[in-house]
Scaffold this motif. Structure first.
Motif, PDB file in Angstrom:
ATOM      1  N   PHE A  27      -6.435  27.172 -29.823  1.00 16.33           N
ATOM      2  CA  PHE A  27      -5.111  26.806 -29.315  1.00 16.33           C
ATOM      3  C   PHE A  27      -4.294  26.158 -30.423  1.00 16.33           C
ATOM      4  O   PHE A  27      -4.753  25.253 -31.110  1.00 16.33           O
ATOM      5  CB  PHE A  27      -5.238  25.836 -28.141  1.00 16.33           C
ATOM      6  CG  PHE A  27      -3.913  25.350 -27.609  1.00 16.33           C
ATOM      7  CD1 PHE A  27      -3.054  26.218 -26.960  1.00 16.33           C
ATOM      8  CD2 PHE A  27      -3.530  24.021 -27.783  1.00 16.33           C
ATOM      9  CE1 PHE A  27      -1.822  25.773 -26.480  1.00 16.33           C
ATOM     10  CE2 PHE A  27      -2.305  23.566 -27.301  1.00 16.33           C
ATOM     11  CZ  PHE A  27      -1.444  24.450 -26.652  1.00 16.33           C
ATOM     12  N   ARG A  28      -3.059  26.616 -30.580  1.00  9.82           N
ATOM     13  CA  ARG A  28      -2.178  26.086 -31.622  1.00  9.82           C
ATOM     14  C   ARG A  28      -1.248  25.059 -30.989  1.00  9.82           C
ATOM     15  O   ARG A  28      -0.318  25.403 -30.258  1.00  9.82           O
ATOM     16  CB  ARG A  28      -1.385  27.220 -32.278  1.00  9.82           C
ATOM     17  CG  ARG A  28      -2.266  28.255 -32.977  1.00  9.82           C
ATOM     18  CD  ARG A  28      -1.448  29.375 -33.584  1.00  9.82           C
ATOM     19  NE  ARG A  28      -0.565  28.885 -34.638  1.00  9.82           N
ATOM     20  CZ  ARG A  28       0.296  29.670 -35.298  1.00  9.82           C
ATOM     21  NH1 ARG A  28       0.358  30.970 -35.014  1.00  9.82           N
ATOM     22  NH2 ARG A  28       1.072  29.149 -36.232  1.00  9.82           N
ATOM     23  N   MET A  29      -1.501  23.814 -31.260  1.00 10.53           N
ATOM     24  CA  MET A  29      -0.705  22.725 -30.702  1.00 10.53           C
ATOM     25  C   MET A  29       0.669  22.693 -31.357  1.00 10.53           C
ATOM     26  O   MET A  29       0.793  22.696 -32.576  1.00 10.53           O
ATOM     27  CB  MET A  29      -1.410  21.388 -30.899  1.00 10.53           C
ATOM     28  CG  MET A  29      -0.661  20.200 -30.333  1.00 10.53           C
ATOM     29  SD  MET A  29      -0.572  20.208 -28.536  1.00 10.53           S
ATOM     30  CE  MET A  29      -2.267  19.677 -28.150  1.00 10.53           C
ATOM     31  N   THR A  30       1.710  22.684 -30.553  1.00 12.43           N
ATOM     32  CA  THR A  30       3.072  22.553 -31.043  1.00 12.43           C
ATOM     33  C   THR A  30       3.597  21.164 -30.695  1.00 12.43           C
ATOM     34  O   THR A  30       3.014  20.452 -29.875  1.00 12.43           O
ATOM     35  CB  THR A  30       3.988  23.605 -30.406  1.00 12.43           C
ATOM     36  OG1 THR A  30       4.053  23.364 -28.979  1.00 12.43           O
ATOM     37  CG2 THR A  30       3.455  25.017 -30.650  1.00 12.43           C
ATOM     38  N   LYS A  31       4.712  20.790 -31.277  1.00 15.47           N
ATOM     39  CA  LYS A  31       5.311  19.500 -30.962  1.00 15.47           C
ATOM     40  C   LYS A  31       5.719  19.438 -29.496  1.00 15.47           C
ATOM     41  O   LYS A  31       5.594  18.393 -28.846  1.00 15.47           O
ATOM     42  CB  LYS A  31       6.521  19.249 -31.864  1.00 15.47           C
ATOM     43  CG  LYS A  31       6.164  18.963 -33.315  1.00 15.47           C
ATOM     44  CD  LYS A  31       7.400  18.606 -34.123  1.00 15.47           C
ATOM     45  CE  LYS A  31       7.023  18.267 -35.562  1.00 15.47           C
ATOM     46  NZ  LYS A  31       8.226  17.927 -36.378  1.00 15.47           N
ATOM     47  N   GLU A  32       6.214  20.566 -28.977  1.00 19.06           N
ATOM     48  CA  GLU A  32       6.623  20.610 -27.567  1.00 19.06           C
ATOM     49  C   GLU A  32       5.425  20.407 -26.654  1.00 19.06           C
ATOM     50  O   GLU A  32       5.479  19.628 -25.694  1.00 19.06           O
ATOM     51  CB  GLU A  32       7.298  21.942 -27.251  1.00 19.06           C
ATOM     52  CG  GLU A  32       7.767  22.051 -25.814  1.00 19.06           C
ATOM     53  CD  GLU A  32       8.372  23.403 -25.498  1.00 19.06           C
ATOM     54  OE1 GLU A  32       8.940  23.555 -24.401  1.00 19.06           O
ATOM     55  OE2 GLU A  32       8.277  24.326 -26.343  1.00 19.06           O
ATOM     56  N   ALA A  33       4.318  21.117 -26.946  1.00 15.98           N
ATOM     57  CA  ALA A  33       3.112  20.978 -26.125  1.00 15.98           C
ATOM     58  C   ALA A  33       2.558  19.558 -26.219  1.00 15.98           C
ATOM     59  O   ALA A  33       2.132  18.977 -25.212  1.00 15.98           O
ATOM     60  CB  ALA A  33       2.062  21.987 -26.567  1.00 15.98           C
ATOM     61  N   GLU A  34       2.571  19.004 -27.416  1.00 16.20           N
ATOM     62  CA  GLU A  34       2.069  17.635 -27.597  1.00 16.20           C
ATOM     63  C   GLU A  34       2.889  16.643 -26.784  1.00 16.20           C
ATOM     64  O   GLU A  34       2.339  15.718 -26.170  1.00 16.20           O
ATOM     65  CB  GLU A  34       2.107  17.273 -29.077  1.00 16.20           C
ATOM     66  CG  GLU A  34       1.466  15.929 -29.389  1.00 16.20           C
ATOM     67  CD  GLU A  34       1.409  15.659 -30.884  1.00 16.20           C
ATOM     68  OE1 GLU A  34       0.832  14.624 -31.263  1.00 16.20           O
ATOM     69  OE2 GLU A  34       1.945  16.474 -31.664  1.00 16.20           O
ATOM     70  N   GLU A  35       4.202  16.844 -26.741  1.00 18.49           N
ATOM     71  CA  GLU A  35       5.076  15.951 -25.975  1.00 18.49           C
ATOM     72  C   GLU A  35       4.803  16.079 -24.477  1.00 18.49           C
ATOM     73  O   GLU A  35       4.744  15.077 -23.758  1.00 18.49           O
ATOM     74  CB  GLU A  35       6.537  16.267 -26.279  1.00 18.49           C
ATOM     75  CG  GLU A  35       7.513  15.354 -25.565  1.00 18.49           C
ATOM     76  CD  GLU A  35       8.948  15.633 -25.941  1.00 18.49           C
ATOM     77  OE1 GLU A  35       9.854  15.111 -25.261  1.00 18.49           O
ATOM     78  OE2 GLU A  35       9.181  16.396 -26.912  1.00 18.49           O
ATOM     79  N   ILE A  36       4.644  17.309 -23.998  1.00 20.31           N
ATOM     80  CA  ILE A  36       4.383  17.523 -22.571  1.00 20.31           C
ATOM     81  C   ILE A  36       3.056  16.892 -22.164  1.00 20.31           C
ATOM     82  O   ILE A  36       2.931  16.296 -21.094  1.00 20.31           O
ATOM     83  CB  ILE A  36       4.394  19.027 -22.243  1.00 20.31           C
ATOM     84  CG1 ILE A  36       5.804  19.600 -22.428  1.00 20.31           C
ATOM     85  CG2 ILE A  36       3.909  19.271 -20.813  1.00 20.31           C
ATOM     86  CD1 ILE A  36       5.870  21.102 -22.314  1.00 20.31           C
ATOM     87  N   LEU A  37       2.051  17.018 -23.021  1.00 22.97           N
ATOM     88  CA  LEU A  37       0.720  16.508 -22.713  1.00 22.97           C
ATOM     89  C   LEU A  37       0.594  14.996 -22.923  1.00 22.97           C
ATOM     90  O   LEU A  37      -0.411  14.401 -22.522  1.00 22.97           O
ATOM     91  CB  LEU A  37      -0.324  17.211 -23.581  1.00 22.97           C
ATOM     92  CG  LEU A  37      -0.572  18.702 -23.278  1.00 22.97           C
ATOM     93  CD1 LEU A  37      -1.480  19.297 -24.344  1.00 22.97           C
ATOM     94  CD2 LEU A  37      -1.170  18.884 -21.900  1.00 22.97           C
ATOM     95  N   SER A  38       1.599  14.377 -23.508  1.00 19.85           N
ATOM     96  CA  SER A  38       1.491  12.963 -23.871  1.00 19.85           C
ATOM     97  C   SER A  38       1.183  12.035 -22.687  1.00 19.85           C
ATOM     98  O   SER A  38       0.447  11.054 -22.875  1.00 19.85           O
ATOM     99  CB  SER A  38       2.754  12.501 -24.594  1.00 19.85           C
ATOM    100  OG  SER A  38       3.894  12.640 -23.758  1.00 19.85           O
ATOM    101  N   PRO A  39       1.693  12.300 -21.459  1.00 22.42           N
ATOM    102  CA  PRO A  39       1.354  11.384 -20.360  1.00 22.42           C
ATOM    103  C   PRO A  39      -0.135  11.364 -20.013  1.00 22.42           C
ATOM    104  O   PRO A  39      -0.607  10.425 -19.380  1.00 22.42           O
ATOM    105  CB  PRO A  39       2.181  11.913 -19.185  1.00 22.42           C
ATOM    106  CG  PRO A  39       3.304  12.666 -19.811  1.00 22.42           C
ATOM    107  CD  PRO A  39       2.708  13.280 -21.036  1.00 22.42           C
ATOM    108  N   VAL A  40      -0.859  12.424 -20.408  1.00 20.34           N
ATOM    109  CA  VAL A  40      -2.295  12.480 -20.109  1.00 20.34           C
ATOM    110  C   VAL A  40      -3.094  12.625 -21.395  1.00 20.34           C
ATOM    111  O   VAL A  40      -4.197  13.195 -21.391  1.00 20.34           O
ATOM    112  CB  VAL A  40      -2.613  13.640 -19.133  1.00 20.34           C
ATOM    113  CG1 VAL A  40      -1.958  13.401 -17.789  1.00 20.34           C
ATOM    114  CG2 VAL A  40      -2.186  14.988 -19.716  1.00 20.34           C
ATOM    115  N   ALA A  41      -2.562  12.106 -22.489  1.00 21.81           N
ATOM    116  CA  ALA A  41      -3.181  12.293 -23.807  1.00 21.81           C
ATOM    117  C   ALA A  41      -4.624  11.815 -23.837  1.00 21.81           C
ATOM    118  O   ALA A  41      -5.472  12.400 -24.536  1.00 21.81           O
ATOM    119  CB  ALA A  41      -2.357  11.569 -24.871  1.00 21.81           C
ATOM    120  N   ASP A  42      -4.926  10.772 -23.065  1.00 27.33           N
ATOM    121  CA  ASP A  42      -6.290  10.242 -23.064  1.00 27.33           C
ATOM    122  C   ASP A  42      -7.271  11.143 -22.327  1.00 27.33           C
ATOM    123  O   ASP A  42      -8.480  10.928 -22.385  1.00 27.33           O
ATOM    124  CB  ASP A  42      -6.303   8.850 -22.430  1.00 27.33           C
ATOM    125  CG  ASP A  42      -5.789   8.858 -21.000  1.00 27.33           C
ATOM    126  OD1 ASP A  42      -4.859   9.633 -20.696  1.00 27.33           O
ATOM    127  OD2 ASP A  42      -6.316   8.096 -20.176  1.00 27.33           O
TER     128      ASP A  42
END
Length: 235
Positions: A40-55
C-alpha cells in the motif's frame, strides 16, 4: 488480530482503501483496527484521513490477506457492527433481499438520493457481510439500519405510508402517485418480489417498462423508484 468473517459476531471488515477511508471518516469510534499491506502506498491524503485512528493502524500482509483473499486489496478495516432503530422517517424497506452485492449497491443508491434509513425485513443477506460493505463503497456507514424478523414486527414499528413496488391489479404507474412524507419505499426479494397480500398495506406502485424484459433487477428498481420520488429535491 484479523480472522475470517463470522456472521454471528460483532465485528466486520472493509475491503479496500476507499470503503476503509469512509469508515474512518464517518464512524471512527467503531474502528477496531486498520491493517495495511506492505504494497500500500501511503499518500498525504490517506495519512490525514487515517489520523483519527492512527494508533490503530499497522502493517501486516498476513492480516490483510487473511480477510481480503484477493491480491489487489491492500487495506482492510475491522469495525464494530452497529444497528440504529429509527422513528417515523422516510426510508427504504427491503423484504428478504438475498444478494449481498445487490444490498450494498442499494445502500449506495440510497445515499445518492438522500435516503439515509434502511429497514431489512425477514431472512436476508447479511447487512454487514464484507461483500455488502464493499459493494456499498462505504455508504453503509452513513445509514441508519434496522432489522426486523417479520413484516408484522416491522409494521408495528413503522406506520409510515408505504409505497410497495409490485405488480398488482391496483398498482399505479410510477410517477402518477403524489408522494407523502414520511413514507417507506418497499421492495421485495430479487426472485419472488413482494407477497401479494402486502398490496393492502399501502399504495402498490409499478415501474412501466417494455415487454422485451421480464422485470428490472432489484438495484435498478430501487434506483428508478428513488429517483422519481426524490427528484424534486435535487432540481
Amino acid at each position: 488480530m484479523f480472522r475470517a468473517y463470522d456472521k454471528t459476531g460483532d465485528i466486520s471488515y472493509t475491503l479496500g482503501a476507499f470503503p476503509t477511508m469512509e469508515l474512518v471518516g464517518r464512524r471512527p469510534c467503531d474502528v477496531v483496527a486498520v491493517a495495511l499491506h506492505s504494497r500500500f502506498r501511503m499518500t498525504k491524503e490517506a495519512e490525514e484521513i487515517l489520523s483519527p485512528v492512527a494508533d490503530k493502524v499497522y502493517v501486516s500482509d498476513r492480516d490483510v490477506e487473511r480477510v481480503a483473499k484477493k491480491g489487489n486489496t491492500f487495506v482492510v478495516g475491522a469495525f464494530r457492527k452497529r444497528y440504529a432503530p429509527f422513528a417515523a422517517e422516510t426510508h427504504v424497506t427491503l423484504v428478504r433481499p438475498s444478494d449481498a452485492g445487490n444490498l450494498g449497491t442499494i445502500m449506495r443508491t440510497m445515499l445518492g438520493f438522500g435516503v439515509r434509513r434502511l429497514a431489512v425485513v425477514g431472512e436476508s443477506a447479511d447487512v454487514y457481510d464484507p461483500r455488502t460493505v464493499r459493494a456499498s463503497m462505504g455508504a453503509i456507514f452513513a445509514l441508519d439500519i434496522s432489522l426486523f424478523p417479520s413484516w408484522e414486527d416491522y409494521a408495528v414499528a413503522h406506520t409510515e405510508h408505504k409505497y410497495l413496488f409490485m405488480l398488482d391489479g391496483r398498482s399505479a404507474p410510477l410517477g402518477t402517485t403524489p408522494g407523502v412524507e414520511p413514507c417507506a419505499y418497499v421492495f421485495g426479494n430479487e426472485g419472488a418480489g413482494l407477497p401479494p397480500e402486502l398490496a393492502d398495506c399501502g399504495t402498490p406502485v409499478v415501474i412501466p417498462h417494455s415487454r422485451d424484459i421480464d422485470s428490472l433487477n432489484l438495484p435498478q428498481a430501487v434506483a428508478i423508484g428513488l429517483y422519481e420520488f426524490t427528484k424534486a429535491k435535487f432540481n
